[in-house]
Design a protein around this motif. Structure first.
Motif, mmCIF file in Angstrom:
data_model
loop_
_atom_site.group_PDB
_atom_site.id
_atom_site.type_symbol
_atom_site.label_atom_id
_atom_site.label_comp_id
_atom_site.label_asym_id
_atom_site.label_seq_id
_atom_site.Cartn_x
_atom_site.Cartn_y
_atom_site.Cartn_z
ATOM 1 N N GLY A 100 0.974 -1.249 -0.125
ATOM 2 C CA GLY A 100 0.104 0.202 -0.125
ATOM 3 C C GLY A 100 0.900 1.368 0.032
ATOM 4 N N ASN A 101 2.136 1.145 -0.046
ATOM 5 C CA ASN A 101 2.830 2.201 -0.119
ATOM 6 C C ASN A 101 3.326 2.939 -1.352
ATOM 7 N N SER A 102 2.848 2.544 -2.346
ATOM 8 C CA SER A 102 2.964 2.932 -3.719
ATOM 9 C C SER A 102 2.150 3.891 -4.265
ATOM 10 N N ILE A 103 2.244 4.304 -5.411
ATOM 11 C CA ILE A 103 1.316 5.142 -6.240
ATOM 12 C C ILE A 103 1.200 4.188 -7.465
ATOM 13 N N ARG A 104 -0.100 3.899 -7.625
ATOM 14 C CA ARG A 104 -0.602 2.779 -8.694
ATOM 15 C C ARG A 104 -0.954 3.669 -9.978
ATOM 16 N N VAL A 105 -0.460 3.309 -10.933
ATOM 17 C CA VAL A 105 -0.611 4.222 -12.361
ATOM 18 C C VAL A 105 -1.188 3.344 -12.964
ATOM 19 N N GLY A 106 -2.240 3.575 -13.670
ATOM 20 C CA GLY A 106 -2.759 2.621 -14.836
ATOM 21 C C GLY A 106 -2.602 3.392 -16.142
ATOM 22 N N ILE A 107 -2.018 2.709 -17.227
ATOM 23 C CA ILE A 107 -1.951 3.577 -18.493
ATOM 24 C C ILE A 107 -2.400 2.728 -19.650
ATOM 25 N N THR A 108 -3.342 3.495 -20.203
ATOM 26 C CA THR A 108 -3.981 2.774 -21.412
ATOM 27 C C THR A 108 -3.993 3.487 -22.752
ATOM 28 N N GLY A 109 -4.523 3.000 -23.544
ATOM 29 C CA GLY A 109 -4.653 3.690 -24.827
ATOM 30 C C GLY A 109 -4.887 2.699 -26.086
ATOM 31 N N VAL A 110 -5.049 3.383 -27.326
ATOM 32 C CA VAL A 110 -5.243 2.457 -28.378
ATOM 33 C C VAL A 110 -3.840 1.848 -28.731
ATOM 34 N N PRO A 111 -3.778 0.681 -29.602
ATOM 35 C CA PRO A 111 -2.745 0.018 -29.949
ATOM 36 C C PRO A 111 -1.937 0.953 -31.060
ATOM 37 N N GLY A 112 -0.659 1.229 -30.700
ATOM 38 C CA GLY A 112 -0.125 2.181 -31.638
ATOM 39 C C GLY A 112 0.154 3.465 -31.116
ATOM 40 N N VAL A 113 -0.316 3.784 -29.750
ATOM 41 C CA VAL A 113 -0.413 5.066 -29.449
ATOM 42 C C VAL A 113 1.048 5.426 -28.749
ATOM 43 N N GLY A 114 1.869 4.376 -28.155
ATOM 44 C CA GLY A 114 3.154 4.336 -27.782
ATOM 45 C C GLY A 114 3.303 4.266 -26.359
ATOM 46 N N LYS A 115 2.487 3.138 -25.917
ATOM 47 C CA LYS A 115 2.472 2.886 -24.518
ATOM 48 C C LYS A 115 3.672 2.390 -23.924
ATOM 49 N N SER A 116 4.370 1.450 -24.498
ATOM 50 C CA SER A 116 5.537 1.188 -24.005
ATOM 51 C C SER A 116 6.595 1.959 -23.999
ATOM 52 N N THR A 117 6.681 2.777 -24.973
ATOM 53 C CA THR A 117 7.774 3.743 -25.229
ATOM 54 C C THR A 117 7.565 4.831 -24.125
ATOM 55 N N PHE A 118 6.466 5.291 -24.110
ATOM 56 C CA PHE A 118 5.964 6.112 -22.921
ATOM 57 C C PHE A 118 6.520 5.757 -21.692
ATOM 58 N N ILE A 119 6.095 4.338 -21.063
ATOM 59 C CA ILE A 119 6.460 3.775 -20.019
ATOM 60 C C ILE A 119 7.789 3.618 -19.875
ATOM 61 N N GLU A 120 8.754 3.391 -20.687
ATOM 62 C CA GLU A 120 10.130 2.993 -20.661
ATOM 63 C C GLU A 120 10.714 4.826 -20.061
ATOM 64 N N VAL A 121 10.372 5.794 -21.022
ATOM 65 C CA VAL A 121 11.020 6.887 -20.793
ATOM 66 C C VAL A 121 10.394 7.366 -19.404
ATOM 67 N N LEU A 122 9.313 7.041 -18.997
ATOM 68 C CA LEU A 122 8.579 7.677 -17.737
ATOM 69 C C LEU A 122 9.514 6.749 -16.723
ATOM 70 N N GLY A 123 9.634 5.533 -16.607
ATOM 71 C CA GLY A 123 10.403 4.523 -15.807
ATOM 72 C C GLY A 123 11.830 4.889 -15.789
ATOM 73 N N LEU A 124 12.428 5.353 -16.557
ATOM 74 C CA LEU A 124 13.925 5.640 -16.397
ATOM 75 C C LEU A 124 14.048 7.094 -15.689
ATOM 76 N N GLN A 125 12.930 7.982 -16.169
ATOM 77 C CA GLN A 125 13.136 9.301 -15.169
ATOM 78 C C GLN A 125 12.794 9.017 -13.767
ATOM 79 N N LEU A 126 11.844 8.011 -13.291
ATOM 80 C CA LEU A 126 11.749 7.852 -12.147
ATOM 81 C C LEU A 126 12.709 7.220 -11.405
ATOM 82 N N CYS A 127 13.366 6.358 -12.147
ATOM 83 C CA CYS A 127 14.586 5.630 -11.515
ATOM 84 C C CYS A 127 15.798 6.732 -11.073
ATOM 85 N N GLU A 128 15.728 7.665 -12.174
ATOM 86 C CA GLU A 128 16.853 8.754 -11.740
ATOM 87 C C GLU A 128 16.322 9.596 -10.473
#
Length: 375
Positions: A100-128
């Motif tokens: 329960g100590n996290s922020i849970r974010v659901g990410i959706t969108g139509v196929p081809g919108v770039g969900k995986s690419t967006f998550i990778e960039v966001l994830g890398l920034q969060l790690c930093e």
């Protein structure tokens, strides 16, 4: 050359004819069949089997953040084997005080919108920024073979190599929205392991994505500029559930169109009730290609958490989601109990045939099955 009757090592011992691979005898005459070259017999090494962990070992490993044990614990809760269910639930029971100590974010969108690419960039920034990021990526399952490619790690190559991130691709298994009881339990395991940012990437199939709304704190909808009127029905269905809209690929020649789309969406959102009480849903732009706008959307998510926590909405949503989880599991159990009932199974074929042939209406057929189940 003749086939050897034994199967390869990777084939299960109780497998049938569906595994067509077999081991062939090598050619005669020495090494590679070359005369005069003696073959050297290499002793076969026994393949070590992974030792089955105890409940205490699962719990201790997850709490210590051992990535291997975290992965094994998720596999345990994803298993459909009845023998694994009780152990998985006991592991979760012991882990719950540490969740329960996290922020849970659901990410959706139509196929081809770039969900995986967006998550990778966001994830890398969060790690930093010092966060530990868990990505639960749901891949569509084939309706024919029921298999999934599970290729999200290949689409998030940089993030998958970062030791501060954990990516777990899972099959949707035909579930609308790609999220089930197992997805919720996976979130708990990741939280207990210390991951404080949980990103759930869903299949992206339209209004069925309402399922993910019931398991995350913040629901982010990725959009494309100029996608066309054919997507308007999908957009409205999810727009009413989203806490933020994000127009992706706002770069290059598409930046002007993306800003125009953002303005259009903000006008439309003005007439919709907010998905979260006290929070005003707005549209934003970003470019997963160059990272522009990614930091800004994370600030929006942070503002959302701060505002809803102060108002009590955040905690109330978590409580309601937990209760929804309880009753969804009740429904799941009743469904499984119904279709495994011996009485129901004994008359299903006859009733199916009668319905197909038009001898009885579907409503009567349903009543007959229910009476059989209850009797």
């Amino acid at each position: 050359m003749n086939e050897i009757t034994r199967k390869p090592d990777w084939v299960p011992a109780d497998a049938g004819a569906e595994f067509t691979t077999s081991v062939m005898i090598g050619v005669e005459g020495g090494h590679d069949g070359i005369p005069g070259q003696a073959s050297v017999a290499v002793p076969r090494r026994p393949i070590p089997r992974r030792r089955r962990l105890s409940v205490d070992e699962y719990v201790a490993g997850v709490l210590a953040g051992d990535r291997n044990i975290v992965a094994q614990a998720i596999t345990l809760v994803e298993s459909n084997a009845p023998a694994h269910f009780d152990m998985a639930q006991e592991v979760l029971r012991q882990l719950i005080p540490n969740t329960g100590n996290s922020i849970r974010v659901g990410i959706t969108g139509v196929p081809g919108v770039g969900k995986s690419t967006f998550i990778e960039v966001l994830g890398l920034q969060l790690c930093e920024l010092g966060h530990k990021v868990a990505v639960l990526a749901v891949d569509p399952s084939s309706t024919v073979t029921h298999g999934s490619i599970l290729g999200d790690k290949t689409r998030m190559e940089l993030l998958s190599r970062d030791i501060r991130a954990f990516i777990r691709p899972s099959p949707s298994s035909g579930t609308l929205g790609g999220v089930t009881r197992k997805s919720r339990e996976t979130i708990l395991i990741c939280e207990a392991a210390g991951f404080d940012a949980i990103l759930v990437e869903t299949v992206g199939v339209g209004q069925s994505e309402t399922t993910v709304r019931s398991m995350v704190d913040f629901f982010l909808l990725l959009m494309l500029a100029g996608a066309g009127d054919e997507l308007q029905g999908i957009k409205k269905g999810i727009m009413e559930l989203a806490d933020a809209l994000l127009v992706n690929k706002a770069d290059g020649d598409n930046k002007v169109r993306a800003n125009a789309a953002k303005a259009d969406y903000n006008r439309a959102l003005h007439y919709l009730a907010p998905a979260t009480k006290g929070w005003h849903t707005r549209a934003y732009t970003c470019s997963a290609a160059n990272g522009e706008g990614i930091e800004a959307i994370w600030k929006v998510i942070g503002d959302f958490r701060q505002q809803t926590t102060a108002s009590g909405v955040f905690e109330k949503r978590r409580q309601r989601q937990t209760l929804d989880w309880v009753y969804s599991m009740v429904e799941e159990h009743l469904r499984a109990s119904f279709f495994s009932h011996s009485g129901v199974d004994s008359i299903r074929a006859e009733i199916d045939h009668a319905v197909i042939e038009g001898h009885i209406p579907p409503t009567v057929a349903a009543q007959m099955l229910i009476r059989k189940y209850e009797g």
